[in-house]
Design a protein around this motif. Structure first.
Motif, PDB file in Angstrom:
ATOM      1  N   TYR A 173      26.955  52.589  56.881  1.00  0.00           N
ATOM      2  CA  TYR A 173      27.728  52.520  55.630  1.00  0.00           C
ATOM      3  C   TYR A 173      29.217  52.737  55.911  1.00  0.00           C
ATOM      4  CZ  TYR A 173      29.244  53.472  50.879  1.00  0.00           C
ATOM      5  OH  TYR A 173      29.914  53.427  49.684  1.00  0.00           O
ATOM      6  N   LYS A 180      35.422  46.525  56.115  1.00  0.00           N
ATOM      7  CA  LYS A 180      35.915  45.897  54.882  1.00  0.00           C
ATOM      8  C   LYS A 180      37.434  46.068  54.794  1.00  0.00           C
ATOM      9  CE  LYS A 180      35.485  47.741  50.772  1.00  0.00           C
ATOM     10  NZ  LYS A 180      34.884  48.307  49.543  1.00  0.00           N
ATOM     11  N   VAL A 186      38.770  42.383  49.661  1.00  0.00           N
ATOM     12  CA  VAL A 186      38.234  41.150  49.098  1.00  0.00           C
ATOM     13  C   VAL A 186      38.964  40.928  47.780  1.00  0.00           C
ATOM     14  CG1 VAL A 186      36.155  39.977  48.313  1.00  0.00           C
ATOM     15  CG2 VAL A 186      36.037  41.666  50.145  1.00  0.00           C
ATOM     16  N   ARG A 187      39.693  39.870  47.791  1.00  0.00           N
ATOM     17  CA  ARG A 187      40.589  39.684  46.640  1.00  0.00           C
ATOM     18  C   ARG A 187      39.950  38.767  45.606  1.00  0.00           C
ATOM     19  NH1 ARG A 187      43.178  34.764  47.002  1.00  0.00           N
ATOM     20  NH2 ARG A 187      42.822  33.696  48.937  1.00  0.00           N
ATOM     21  N   SER A 188      40.409  38.898  44.471  1.00  0.00           N
ATOM     22  CA  SER A 188      39.968  37.968  43.450  1.00  0.00           C
ATOM     23  C   SER A 188      40.602  36.640  43.787  1.00  0.00           C
ATOM     24  CB  SER A 188      40.450  38.402  42.064  1.00  0.00           C
ATOM     25  OG  SER A 188      41.809  38.657  42.099  1.00  0.00           O
ATOM     26  N   GLY A 189      39.861  35.654  43.780  1.00  0.00           N
ATOM     27  CA  GLY A 189      40.414  34.424  44.303  1.00  0.00           C
ATOM     28  C   GLY A 189      40.120  33.248  43.450  1.00  0.00           C
ATOM     29  N   ILE A 190      40.780  32.335  43.902  1.00  0.00           N
ATOM     30  CA  ILE A 190      40.621  30.945  43.541  1.00  0.00           C
ATOM     31  C   ILE A 190      40.039  30.756  42.131  1.00  0.00           C
ATOM     32  CG2 ILE A 190      39.878  28.719  44.352  1.00  0.00           C
ATOM     33  CD1 ILE A 190      39.466  30.063  47.103  1.00  0.00           C
TER      34      ILE A 190
ATOM     35  N   LEU B  13      37.355  34.307  53.163  1.00  0.00           N
ATOM     36  CA  LEU B  13      36.590  35.215  52.314  1.00  0.00           C
ATOM     37  C   LEU B  13      36.626  34.755  50.856  1.00  0.00           C
ATOM     38  CD1 LEU B  13      37.762  38.640  53.790  1.00  0.00           C
ATOM     39  CD2 LEU B  13      35.487  37.652  53.991  1.00  0.00           C
ATOM     40  N   GLY B  14      37.792  34.268  50.450  1.00  0.00           N
ATOM     41  CA  GLY B  14      37.959  33.875  49.060  1.00  0.00           C
ATOM     42  C   GLY B  14      37.095  32.686  48.686  1.00  0.00           C
ATOM     43  N   ARG B  15      36.862  31.789  49.651  1.00  0.00           N
ATOM     44  CA  ARG B  15      36.063  30.597  49.346  1.00  0.00           C
ATOM     45  C   ARG B  15      34.600  30.939  49.092  1.00  0.00           C
ATOM     46  NH1 ARG B  15      38.240  27.094  53.179  1.00  0.00           N
ATOM     47  NH2 ARG B  15      36.435  27.278  54.519  1.00  0.00           N
ATOM     48  N   VAL B  18      33.788  35.431  44.803  1.00  0.00           N
ATOM     49  CA  VAL B  18      34.867  36.003  44.004  1.00  0.00           C
ATOM     50  C   VAL B  18      34.405  37.377  43.534  1.00  0.00           C
ATOM     51  CG1 VAL B  18      36.273  35.772  41.931  1.00  0.00           C
ATOM     52  CG2 VAL B  18      35.610  33.743  43.225  1.00  0.00           C
ATOM     53  N   VAL B  19      35.097  38.390  43.982  1.00  0.00           N
ATOM     54  CA  VAL B  19      34.708  39.740  43.594  1.00  0.00           C
ATOM     55  C   VAL B  19      35.916  40.442  42.998  1.00  0.00           C
ATOM     56  CG1 VAL B  19      33.834  41.959  44.391  1.00  0.00           C
ATOM     57  CG2 VAL B  19      32.986  39.852  45.412  1.00  0.00           C
ATOM     58  N   MET B  21      37.620  43.764  42.164  1.00  0.00           N
ATOM     59  CA  MET B  21      37.558  45.194  42.440  1.00  0.00           C
ATOM     60  C   MET B  21      38.107  45.970  41.253  1.00  0.00           C
ATOM     61  SD  MET B  21      36.369  45.645  45.492  1.00  0.00           S
ATOM     62  CE  MET B  21      36.968  47.202  46.127  1.00  0.00           C
ATOM     63  N   GLU B  65      30.917  46.974  45.571  1.00  0.00           N
ATOM     64  CA  GLU B  65      30.910  47.431  46.966  1.00  0.00           C
ATOM     65  C   GLU B  65      29.825  46.699  47.780  1.00  0.00           C
ATOM     66  OE1 GLU B  65      32.346  51.049  49.051  1.00  0.00           O
ATOM     67  OE2 GLU B  65      30.503  51.768  48.106  1.00  0.00           O
ATOM     68  N   SER B  68      30.938  43.269  48.479  1.00  0.00           N
ATOM     69  CA  SER B  68      31.947  43.195  49.544  1.00  0.00           C
ATOM     70  C   SER B  68      31.305  43.419  50.915  1.00  0.00           C
ATOM     71  CB  SER B  68      33.058  44.213  49.300  1.00  0.00           C
ATOM     72  OG  SER B  68      32.556  45.522  49.406  1.00  0.00           O
ATOM     73  N   LEU B  71      29.893  40.258  52.079  1.00  0.00           N
ATOM     74  CA  LEU B  71      30.945  39.386  52.632  1.00  0.00           C
ATOM     75  C   LEU B  71      31.317  39.807  54.046  1.00  0.00           C
ATOM     76  CD1 LEU B  71      33.383  38.791  49.658  1.00  0.00           C
ATOM     77  CD2 LEU B  71      31.975  37.113  50.823  1.00  0.00           C
TER      78      LEU B  71
END
Lengths: 190, 264
Positions: A173, A180, A186-190, B13-15, B18-19, B21, B65, B68, B71
């Motif tokens: 963990y 990470k 991890v971004r909000s994307g597209i 990662l973005g493709r 979509v997370v 946070m 979490e 992620s 991912l």
């Protein structure tokens, strides 16, 4: 259909009974896993090759000490991890490999086609994964490597490392959380 | 900006997922990392799984979490082993014990060699034990001189002999032992030969006596046969009148006379 493949224990018995060439069957069976483990632990191909060779030599020399109570795979993974840890301890922190220097320089992604771009991108991701893993403490890294790349169960990893299963899961963990961060939010994307 | 992931990794990662946070309220179940990890890797029991799923449904933070982490796992799998080197391990010969070598040699030896070595080993053991074997006079005798007559162990050799043995080198010991073995073998062979000669002589004597007795018996039988033959010849010379007027015939011939006399 009968299983004609020799068990690891049978090969060991044959080797110990005066057929040293039988050990090559074990090398052939486990070289990929051991090399994979060493490469992901050490991050360098030349060191991984050396570690693989040393692992099998050590296993061969100590074969008579192998107790049939444990699985051969657990035993040889343990040897490989010990060798990798010794190599990691012996490394000078200031020395950066040529490969790492090249990675640091980086290169432009110039793609003629979407496939090529995808391939290069994957290669880039792999490089970053490699660097992110190398940045983890070895005790976390070995748990993640054995779980992700060797597909071992938590109980098997605990057996190899000689630690409780709960510790393995906690390291897993923490290691994932650390990766990470290293691989990016991890971004909000597209 | 320092610490930000490279653009190429962010794009990759973005493709995939979509997370979003966000910080949510935490509950004690959030700290149950072991269950979460077990669930993530499909090693959770049914009970653990239902507990984790119930929690994820109510806790967006843990849900994010775990997403992620998935991912991260996916990114880790991008590092594949493309170039698998051929590992060649130059194996040194295994050190084998002398027993293992002897065992293998014995295994491939022909039957006669096995028998011979077995006999030699037995003779060596017997020689060491000081065994005395004798066959004769209808009995088999086996004895050993390892223990003395009183049951006590033989006294150790004199001190100077022990000292000599201690000062002997390894090769000298080997030569000495080999000589002892050869001597004891020779001695055993001689003893066996002597015993064989004795046995043969005894057998011959027994045969001679038996033949003499047999000859006497044969002679007796011959004499008996001759007597019987003579008796048969004598009986063959008698005619019917001799038989009739033998003692029985005379009685029968006298009976009418007796009757006549009685009637008077």
């Amino acid at each position: 259909m009968p299983n004609l493949e020799l068990e690891d224990a049978q090969i060991i018995e044959r080797t110990l009974c005066g057929e040293p060439e039988a050990f090559n069957l074990l090398v052939h069976r486990w070289e990929r896993q051991i090399y994979g483990l060493a490469l992901r632990m050490l991050g360098r191909d030349d060191e991984a090759k050396d570690a693989t060779q040393e692992t099998f030599l050590s296993a061969y020399r100590n074969l008579s000490k192998f107790r049939g109570e444990a699985k051969f795979s657990s035993w040889i993974y343990r040897i490989a991890l010990n060798i990798c840890n010794t190599k990691l301890r012996g490394r000078s922190k200031n020395v950066v490999s040529l490969e790492e220097q090249q990675e640091n320089i980086g290169f432009e992604v110039v793609a003629d086609s979407e496939d090529l771009a995808e391939g290069i991108q994957r290669d880039q991701v792999a490089r970053h994964v490699r660097r992110a893993l190398q940045g983890l403490p070895p005790d976390m890294r070995q748990v993640i490597v054995m779980k992700e790349y060797e597909d071992l169960k938590f109980s098997e990893i605990a057996d190899i490392l000689g630690i409780p299963v709960s510790t393995v899961k906690t390291r897993m963990y923490t290691g994932l959380a650390e990766l990470k961060k290293r691989l990016g939010h991890v971004r909000s994307g597209i | 900006m320092k610490g930000d992931p490279p653009a190429v990794v962010q794009a990759w990662l973005g493709r995939r997922r979509v997370v979003v946070m966000s910080d949510n309220q935490k509950n004690p179940e959030c700290s149950n990392h072991e269950d979460l990890v077990s669930y993530l890797y499909g090693e959770a029991s049914a009970e653990q799984s239902s507990r984790v799923e119930a929690h994820l449904a109510s806790c967006s933070r843990c849900d994010e979490e775990i997403a992620s982490f998935r991912l991260v796992r996916s990114a880790l799998q991008e590092w594949e082993l493309n170039d698998m080197p051929i590992v060649r391990v130059a194996l040194p010969p295994q050190r084998r014990s002398a027993t293992a070598v002897l065992k293998e040699l014995f295994g491939v030896a022909p039957l006669w060699a096995k028998a011979l070595s077995g006999l030699a080993a037995a003779m060596l053991v017997l020689a060491v034990m000081g065994t005395d074997i004798s066959i004769g006079h209808g009995e088999f005798h086996f004895g050993t001189h390892l223990l003395g007559p009183g049951g006590s162990v033989n006294p150790p050799p004199p001190r100077n002999v022990q000292q000599d043995e201690q000062t002997m080198g390894r090769d000298e010991i080997k030569v000495f032992v080999n000589k002892q073995i050869l001597d004891s073998e020779r001695s055993q062979k001689e003893t066996m030969s002597q015993e064989l000669v004795k046995l043969e002589t005894a057998l011959k004597n027994t045969h001679t006596n038996d033949f003499a007795k047999l000859a006497v018996r044969v002679q007796e039988q011959r004499d008996q046969i001759k007597t019987l033959e003579r008796d048969i010849d004598r009986r063959a010379g008698l005619d019917y009148q001799d038989i009739l007027f033998s003692s029985n015939g005379a009685e029968r011939s006298r009976r009418p006379l007796d009757n006549a006399e009685g009637g008077q």
